[in-house]
Scaffold this motif. Structure first.
Motif, PDB file in Angstrom:
ATOM      1  N   PHE A   1       0.850  -1.188   0.000  1.00  0.00           N
ATOM      2  CA  PHE A   1       0.000   0.000   0.000  1.00  0.00           C
ATOM      3  C   PHE A   1       0.889   1.242   0.000  1.00  0.00           C
ATOM      4  CE2 PHE A   1      -2.309   3.309   2.419  1.00  0.00           C
ATOM      5  CZ  PHE A   1      -3.344   3.504   1.523  1.00  0.00           C
ATOM      6  N   ILE A   2       0.722   2.058  -1.023  1.00  0.00           N
ATOM      7  CA  ILE A   2       1.502   3.287  -1.179  1.00  0.00           C
ATOM      8  C   ILE A   2       0.526   4.458  -1.242  1.00  0.00           C
ATOM      9  CG2 ILE A   2       3.054   4.592  -2.717  1.00  0.00           C
ATOM     10  CD1 ILE A   2       4.497   2.201  -1.522  1.00  0.00           C
ATOM     11  N   MET A   3       0.886   5.542  -0.592  1.00  0.00           N
ATOM     12  CA  MET A   3      -0.008   6.694  -0.580  1.00  0.00           C
ATOM     13  C   MET A   3       0.780   7.963  -0.890  1.00  0.00           C
ATOM     14  SD  MET A   3      -2.697   7.390   2.462  1.00  0.00           S
ATOM     15  CE  MET A   3      -1.496   7.273   3.768  1.00  0.00           C
ATOM     16  N   VAL A   4       0.201   8.813  -1.740  1.00  0.00           N
ATOM     17  CA  VAL A   4       0.715  10.173  -1.891  1.00  0.00           C
ATOM     18  C   VAL A   4      -0.066  11.018  -0.890  1.00  0.00           C
ATOM     19  CG1 VAL A   4       1.142  12.121  -3.420  1.00  0.00           C
ATOM     20  CG2 VAL A   4       1.159   9.785  -4.351  1.00  0.00           C
ATOM     21  N   LYS A   5       0.631  11.561   0.080  1.00  0.00           N
ATOM     22  CA  LYS A   5       0.002  12.327   1.168  1.00  0.00           C
ATOM     23  C   LYS A   5      -0.477  13.689   0.646  1.00  0.00           C
ATOM     24  CE  LYS A   5       2.732   9.997   4.750  1.00  0.00           C
ATOM     25  NZ  LYS A   5       3.716  10.161   5.856  1.00  0.00           N
ATOM     26  N   PRO A   6      -1.291  14.399   1.436  1.00  0.00           N
ATOM     27  CA  PRO A   6      -1.853  15.669   0.936  1.00  0.00           C
ATOM     28  C   PRO A   6      -0.810  16.685   0.456  1.00  0.00           C
ATOM     29  CG  PRO A   6      -3.080  14.944   2.850  1.00  0.00           C
ATOM     30  CD  PRO A   6      -1.919  13.997   2.721  1.00  0.00           C
TER      31      PRO A   6
ATOM     32  N   VAL B   1       0.072  15.708  -3.081  1.00  0.00           N
ATOM     33  CA  VAL B   1      -0.971  16.096  -4.036  1.00  0.00           C
ATOM     34  C   VAL B   1      -0.890  17.595  -4.312  1.00  0.00           C
ATOM     35  CG1 VAL B   1      -3.465  16.271  -4.410  1.00  0.00           C
ATOM     36  CG2 VAL B   1      -2.494  14.187  -3.391  1.00  0.00           C
ATOM     37  N   HIS B   2      -0.794  18.394  -3.255  1.00  0.00           N
ATOM     38  CA  HIS B   2      -0.727  19.851  -3.434  1.00  0.00           C
ATOM     39  C   HIS B   2       0.505  20.286  -4.221  1.00  0.00           C
ATOM     40  CE1 HIS B   2      -3.990  20.191  -0.464  1.00  0.00           C
ATOM     41  NE2 HIS B   2      -4.165  21.383  -0.989  1.00  0.00           N
ATOM     42  N   ARG B   3       1.579  19.510  -4.107  1.00  0.00           N
ATOM     43  CA  ARG B   3       2.821  19.855  -4.797  1.00  0.00           C
ATOM     44  C   ARG B   3       2.932  19.184  -6.171  1.00  0.00           C
ATOM     45  NH1 ARG B   3       7.615  18.681  -1.069  1.00  0.00           N
ATOM     46  NH2 ARG B   3       8.664  19.556  -2.875  1.00  0.00           N
ATOM     47  N   SER B   4       1.817  18.584  -6.614  1.00  0.00           N
ATOM     48  CA  SER B   4       1.762  17.981  -7.958  1.00  0.00           C
ATOM     49  C   SER B   4       2.797  16.893  -8.176  1.00  0.00           C
ATOM     50  CB  SER B   4       1.923  19.071  -9.041  1.00  0.00           C
ATOM     51  OG  SER B   4       0.983  20.094  -8.849  1.00  0.00           O
ATOM     52  N   LEU B   5       2.991  16.074  -7.142  1.00  0.00           N
ATOM     53  CA  LEU B   5       3.964  14.987  -7.240  1.00  0.00           C
ATOM     54  C   LEU B   5       3.321  13.625  -7.500  1.00  0.00           C
ATOM     55  CD1 LEU B   5       6.345  16.092  -4.323  1.00  0.00           C
ATOM     56  CD2 LEU B   5       6.850  16.152  -6.774  1.00  0.00           C
ATOM     57  N   VAL B   6       2.007  13.612  -7.731  1.00  0.00           N
ATOM     58  CA  VAL B   6       1.320  12.323  -7.930  1.00  0.00           C
ATOM     59  C   VAL B   6       1.899  11.572  -9.128  1.00  0.00           C
ATOM     60  CG1 VAL B   6      -0.881  11.173  -8.388  1.00  0.00           C
ATOM     61  CG2 VAL B   6      -0.812  13.150  -6.850  1.00  0.00           C
ATOM     62  N   GLY B   7       1.995  12.259 -10.253  1.00  0.00           N
ATOM     63  CA  GLY B   7       2.505  11.620 -11.473  1.00  0.00           C
ATOM     64  C   GLY B   7       3.937  11.144 -11.309  1.00  0.00           C
TER      65      GLY B   7
ATOM     66  N   ARG C   1       7.600   6.508 -10.957  1.00  0.00           N
ATOM     67  CA  ARG C   1       8.745   5.745 -10.422  1.00  0.00           C
ATOM     68  C   ARG C   1       8.393   4.276 -10.219  1.00  0.00           C
ATOM     69  NH1 ARG C   1      12.759   9.210  -6.752  1.00  0.00           N
ATOM     70  NH2 ARG C   1      12.730  11.135  -7.967  1.00  0.00           N
ATOM     71  N   PHE C   2       7.168   4.024  -9.720  1.00  0.00           N
ATOM     72  CA  PHE C   2       6.740   2.634  -9.521  1.00  0.00           C
ATOM     73  C   PHE C   2       6.482   1.949 -10.858  1.00  0.00           C
ATOM     74  CE2 PHE C   2       6.414   4.116  -5.233  1.00  0.00           C
ATOM     75  CZ  PHE C   2       6.631   2.997  -4.455  1.00  0.00           C
ATOM     76  N   GLU C   3       5.871   2.669 -11.780  1.00  0.00           N
ATOM     77  CA  GLU C   3       5.644   2.081 -13.115  1.00  0.00           C
ATOM     78  C   GLU C   3       6.968   1.738 -13.788  1.00  0.00           C
ATOM     79  OE1 GLU C   3       1.440   3.518 -14.969  1.00  0.00           O
ATOM     80  OE2 GLU C   3       3.162   4.778 -15.408  1.00  0.00           O
ATOM     81  N   GLN C   4       7.896   2.682 -13.733  1.00  0.00           N
ATOM     82  CA  GLN C   4       9.163   2.475 -14.430  1.00  0.00           C
ATOM     83  C   GLN C   4       9.980   1.349 -13.821  1.00  0.00           C
ATOM     84  OE1 GLN C   4      10.890   6.429 -14.549  1.00  0.00           O
ATOM     85  NE2 GLN C   4       9.971   6.823 -16.546  1.00  0.00           N
ATOM     86  N   ARG C   5       9.809   1.128 -12.540  1.00  0.00           N
ATOM     87  CA  ARG C   5      10.522   0.022 -11.904  1.00  0.00           C
ATOM     88  C   ARG C   5       9.939  -1.319 -12.327  1.00  0.00           C
ATOM     89  NH1 ARG C   5      14.267   0.092  -6.862  1.00  0.00           N
ATOM     90  NH2 ARG C   5      15.223  -1.899  -7.325  1.00  0.00           N
ATOM     91  N   GLY C   6       8.756  -1.260 -12.919  1.00  0.00           N
ATOM     92  CA  GLY C   6       8.124  -2.481 -13.409  1.00  0.00           C
ATOM     93  C   GLY C   6       7.012  -2.996 -12.521  1.00  0.00           C
TER      94      GLY C   6
ATOM     95  N   VAL D   1      -3.800  10.343  -2.395  1.00  0.00           N
ATOM     96  CA  VAL D   1      -3.960   9.307  -3.417  1.00  0.00           C
ATOM     97  C   VAL D   1      -3.481   7.979  -2.836  1.00  0.00           C
ATOM     98  CG1 VAL D   1      -3.233   8.493  -5.693  1.00  0.00           C
ATOM     99  CG2 VAL D   1      -3.781  10.916  -5.348  1.00  0.00           C
ATOM    100  N   ALA D   2      -4.413   7.038  -2.759  1.00  0.00           N
ATOM    101  CA  ALA D   2      -4.125   5.713  -2.194  1.00  0.00           C
ATOM    102  C   ALA D   2      -3.940   4.725  -3.336  1.00  0.00           C
ATOM    103  CB  ALA D   2      -5.280   5.277  -1.299  1.00  0.00           C
ATOM    104  N   MET D   3      -2.907   3.897  -3.230  1.00  0.00           N
ATOM    105  CA  MET D   3      -2.571   2.980  -4.324  1.00  0.00           C
ATOM    106  C   MET D   3      -2.163   1.621  -3.787  1.00  0.00           C
ATOM    107  SD  MET D   3      -0.090   5.433  -6.583  1.00  0.00           S
ATOM    108  CE  MET D   3       0.762   6.210  -5.234  1.00  0.00           C
ATOM    109  N   VAL D   4      -2.395   0.610  -4.601  1.00  0.00           N
ATOM    110  CA  VAL D   4      -1.843  -0.715  -4.337  1.00  0.00           C
ATOM    111  C   VAL D   4      -0.972  -1.092  -5.527  1.00  0.00           C
ATOM    112  CG1 VAL D   4      -2.330  -3.145  -3.855  1.00  0.00           C
ATOM    113  CG2 VAL D   4      -3.858  -1.361  -2.963  1.00  0.00           C
ATOM    114  N   TRP D   5       0.273  -1.437  -5.225  1.00  0.00           N
ATOM    115  CA  TRP D   5       1.238  -1.851  -6.259  1.00  0.00           C
ATOM    116  C   TRP D   5       1.631  -3.294  -6.011  1.00  0.00           C
ATOM    117  CZ3 TRP D   5       2.575   1.066 -10.457  1.00  0.00           C
ATOM    118  CH2 TRP D   5       2.214   2.427 -10.422  1.00  0.00           C
ATOM    119  N   GLU D   6       1.850  -3.998  -7.100  1.00  0.00           N
ATOM    120  CA  GLU D   6       2.118  -5.429  -7.033  1.00  0.00           C
ATOM    121  C   GLU D   6       3.413  -5.766  -7.760  1.00  0.00           C
ATOM    122  OE1 GLU D   6      -1.470  -8.054  -7.499  1.00  0.00           O
ATOM    123  OE2 GLU D   6      -0.291  -8.805  -9.186  1.00  0.00           O
ATOM    124  N   GLY D   7       4.170  -6.707  -7.209  1.00  0.00           N
ATOM    125  CA  GLY D   7       5.380  -7.175  -7.882  1.00  0.00           C
ATOM    126  C   GLY D   7       6.364  -7.792  -6.908  1.00  0.00           C
ATOM    127  N   MET D   8       7.500  -8.190  -7.431  1.00  0.00           N
ATOM    128  CA  MET D   8       8.497  -8.907  -6.643  1.00  0.00           C
ATOM    129  C   MET D   8       9.067  -8.034  -5.517  1.00  0.00           C
ATOM    130  SD  MET D   8      12.030 -10.622  -8.051  1.00  0.00           S
ATOM    131  CE  MET D   8      11.238 -11.639  -9.262  1.00  0.00           C
TER     132      MET D   8
END
Ligand code: GTP
Ligand code: MG
Length: 150
Positions: A5-10, A13-19, A24-29, A71-78
């Motif tokens: 479980f990964i979260m972008v804290k408020p 979000v306010h600093r536009s760091l969501v993307g 970073r997680f997408e690029q790591r695979g 922003v609450a997220m679930v990421w999956e992988g090794m």
């Protein structure tokens, strides 16, 4: 497959760091299997951080985490639990290495932009707290099966 479980804290979000953080997680695979944005209710935040309820900074932590959308997220992988923590960096930005999310984007512990589960047990508990089973996606990434994993 392991999940965290990964979260972008408020502040993130306010600093536009969501993307940036998601990228970073997408690029790591890693594979995104859960995603939602909300201003979290106090009760949910208290359950999420219940282990810290006796700490002196707890009221400030609750105010910070409830101060705006997250922003609450679930990421999956090794090994994604341990890797997620490594990618976030140390809690205290003074100790978080450049190259980590906190090491690149924060100065203060109380505004450290992101959260990541600190163990597999915590990940399971937190995913259950923030997501219903039917909100989590199941899909395979054909490329990853061959080119991210051996
Ligand atoms: P999370 O991923 O958010 O759980 O952070 P962590 O696991 O690296 O640290 P921990 O669980 O110990 O603390 C949770 C959060 O509380 C931290 O990320 C900070 O936002 C906040 N926090 C922890 N220690 C302090 C502190 O000494 N002062 C303040 N103001 N906030 C703190
Ligand atoms: Mg923690």
């Amino acid at each position: 497959e392991e999940r965290t479980f990964i979260m972008v804290k408020p502040d993130g979000v306010h600093r536009s760091l969501v993307g940036e953080i998601m990228e970073r997680f997408e690029q790591r695979g890693y594979k995104l299997v859960g995603l939602k944005m909300m201003t979290a209710p106090k009760e949910l935040l208290e359950m999420h951080y219940h282990e810290l309820r006796e700490r002196p900074f707890f009221p400030k932590l609750m105010a910070y985490m409830g101060s705006g959308p997250l922003v609450a997220m679930v990421w999956e992988g090794m090994d994604v639990v341990a890797q997620g923590r490594a990618m976030l960096g140390a809690t205290d930005p003074l100790k978080s290495a450049p190259g980590t999310i906190r090491g690149d984007f924060c100065q203060a512990t109380g505004r450290n932009v992101c959260h990541g589960s600190d163990s597999k047990a915590a990940a399971a508990r937190e995913i259950g707290l923030w997501f219903r089973e039917q909100e989590l996606s199941h899909y395979t990434n054909d490329q990853h099966a061959k080119w991210v994993y051996e």
